[in-house]
Design a protein around this motif. Structure first.
Motif, PDB file in Angstrom:
ATOM      1  N   GLU A 114       1.534   9.350  -5.836  1.00 27.17           N
ATOM      2  CA  GLU A 114       2.038  10.694  -5.553  1.00 27.17           C
ATOM      3  C   GLU A 114       3.059  11.133  -6.606  1.00 27.17           C
ATOM      4  O   GLU A 114       3.103  12.301  -7.010  1.00 27.17           O
ATOM      5  N   THR A 115       3.874  10.189  -7.078  1.00 26.60           N
ATOM      6  CA  THR A 115       4.870  10.505  -8.113  1.00 26.60           C
ATOM      7  C   THR A 115       4.186  10.940  -9.403  1.00 26.60           C
ATOM      8  O   THR A 115       4.580  11.951 -10.036  1.00 26.60           O
ATOM      9  N   TYR A 116       3.150  10.190  -9.800  1.00 29.00           N
ATOM     10  CA  TYR A 116       2.431  10.533 -11.030  1.00 29.00           C
ATOM     11  C   TYR A 116       1.689  11.860 -10.884  1.00 29.00           C
ATOM     12  O   TYR A 116       1.617  12.655 -11.827  1.00 29.00           O
ATOM     13  N   ALA A 159      -2.494   3.409 -11.440  1.00 28.26           N
ATOM     14  CA  ALA A 159      -1.887   3.422 -10.107  1.00 28.26           C
ATOM     15  C   ALA A 159      -2.935   3.619  -9.022  1.00 28.26           C
ATOM     16  O   ALA A 159      -2.863   3.022  -7.952  1.00 28.26           O
ATOM     17  N   GLN A 160      -3.930   4.458  -9.298  1.00 27.18           N
ATOM     18  CA  GLN A 160      -4.993   4.689  -8.315  1.00 27.18           C
ATOM     19  C   GLN A 160      -5.862   3.447  -8.128  1.00 27.18           C
ATOM     20  O   GLN A 160      -6.276   3.135  -7.015  1.00 27.18           O
ATOM     21  N   VAL A 161      -6.139   2.751  -9.224  1.00 21.99           N
ATOM     22  CA  VAL A 161      -6.894   1.492  -9.132  1.00 21.99           C
ATOM     23  C   VAL A 161      -6.110   0.460  -8.315  1.00 21.99           C
ATOM     24  O   VAL A 161      -6.657  -0.234  -7.446  1.00 21.99           O
ATOM     25  N   VAL A 193       0.835  -1.205   0.000  1.00 24.74           N
ATOM     26  CA  VAL A 193       0.000   0.000   0.000  1.00 24.74           C
ATOM     27  C   VAL A 193       0.867   1.250   0.000  1.00 24.74           C
ATOM     28  O   VAL A 193       0.595   2.222  -0.722  1.00 24.74           O
ATOM     29  N   ALA A 194       1.937   1.243   0.805  1.00 29.40           N
ATOM     30  CA  ALA A 194       2.854   2.393   0.861  1.00 29.40           C
ATOM     31  C   ALA A 194       3.522   2.613  -0.494  1.00 29.40           C
ATOM     32  O   ALA A 194       3.661   3.763  -0.954  1.00 29.40           O
ATOM     33  N   GLU A 195       3.909   1.522  -1.144  1.00 28.85           N
ATOM     34  CA  GLU A 195       4.542   1.632  -2.454  1.00 28.85           C
ATOM     35  C   GLU A 195       3.555   2.161  -3.494  1.00 28.85           C
ATOM     36  O   GLU A 195       3.915   3.020  -4.337  1.00 28.85           O
TER      37      GLU A 195
END
Length: 293
Positions: free
Chosen positions: A170-172, A198-200, A162-164
């Motif tokens: 956040e990077t995107y 990434a959000q999915v 989850v952290a990754e």
């Protein structure tokens, strides 16, 4: 009426009541524990709803009423008696279906109450004797330690994932800001697609983590329950042999789901699931369920 009122009066737990308002527990007023009060309320509720596991009556000397089933046709066994004037009644268990349709059930006609009760009592006492040799900590270590370890490892792994995933999102997002300012080297459409993915992925990992945390909590709850069951079994083992028939009926109804009886008093005792799981936890050393049967 007085006893019924006492069984429903929460004051005996040390709680004061005014209308629908309840106070905190006052230890100096407490006569019984809230757990015992709730247990009594549950038994009364079970009896009004004819729930299994609680005998409707504890009167009489026959211990197995409501627990016995015919091994041949599966019909519940009933209690009957015989005896004339001046003679002591002889209690016996009979298959209700065989009484009505003697040609359709191949089981024997009657089972003497004191003989069958004695066989079951010996089986339960044997189970209790084996239970005394098993500590609650051993049951938990044998049955649940590995399960708990696996559940904890899964939670830790998913927490990292989850952290990754959060970091990736956040990077995107930061790159989207650069894209809006015209300083990003990324294509806008590709960046939007990567952010959506990434959000999915983050949402999936968060759901998986929630499920894993719930599973870990359930495992802890099962451990607490097995401790309580062990404590309960040990307390019953100490009092069962000297208990009244009524008390024995209550204990047997909590221990046993059903007893199938066939010719020559051949029995199959089915213990309730929770206790069967407890017995299975230590089957490498002793198997109380098998010993009892």
């Amino acid at each position: 009426t007085t006893l019924n009122h006492m069984l429903k009066n929460i004051l005996y737990t040390g709680v004061l009541k005014s209308g629908d308002t309840l106070s905190e527990i006052f230890p100096h007023l407490q006569i019984i524990t809230p757990e015992m009060f709730s247990r009594a309320a549950q038994i009364m509720s079970d009896r009004t709803q004819h729930k299994t596991g609680t005998p409707l009556s504890t009167k009489g000397d026959a211990l197995l009423t409501g627990l016995l089933y015919c091994a041949h046709c599966g019909t519940r066994m009933i209690l009957s008696s015989s005896g004339g004037r001046g003679r002591e009644p002889r209690l016996r268990y009979q298959c209700h279906h065989r009484i009505r349709h003697p040609d359709e059930c191949g089981n024997q006609a009657t089972f003497t109450v004191h003989i069958l009760d004695c066989i079951v009592e010996k089986a339960v006492l044997a189970m209790f004797e084996n239970m005394k040799q098993v500590s609650a900590s051993k049951v938990i270590n044998d049955r649940y330690a590995r399960e708990t370890k696996q559940a904890k490892a899964k939670v830790e792994k998913l927490t990292t994932q989850v952290a990754e995933a959060q970091s990736e999102v956040e990077t995107y997002k930061a790159e989207v800001g650069k894209c809006l300012r015209g300083t990003s080297k990324w294509d806008a459409d590709l960046l939007r697609e990567l952010l959506d993915e990434a959000q999915v992925k983050l949402a999936e990992r968060q759901n998986q983590l929630t499920e894993a945390q719930t599973a870990l909590e359930d495992c802890a709850a099962r451990m607490a329950q097995i401790k309580l069951q062990h404590k309960e079994l040990i307390s019953w083992s100490r009092i069962f042999a000297q208990s009244s028939p009524g008390a024995k009926k209550m204990i047997l109804s909590k221990l046993i789901e059903r007893i199938e009886v066939g010719r020559d008093y051949e029995l199959n005792i089915c213990f309730r699931i929770s206790y069967a799981q407890f017995c299975g936890a230590v089957e490498e050393d002793v198997s109380p369920a098998e010993t009892a049967v």
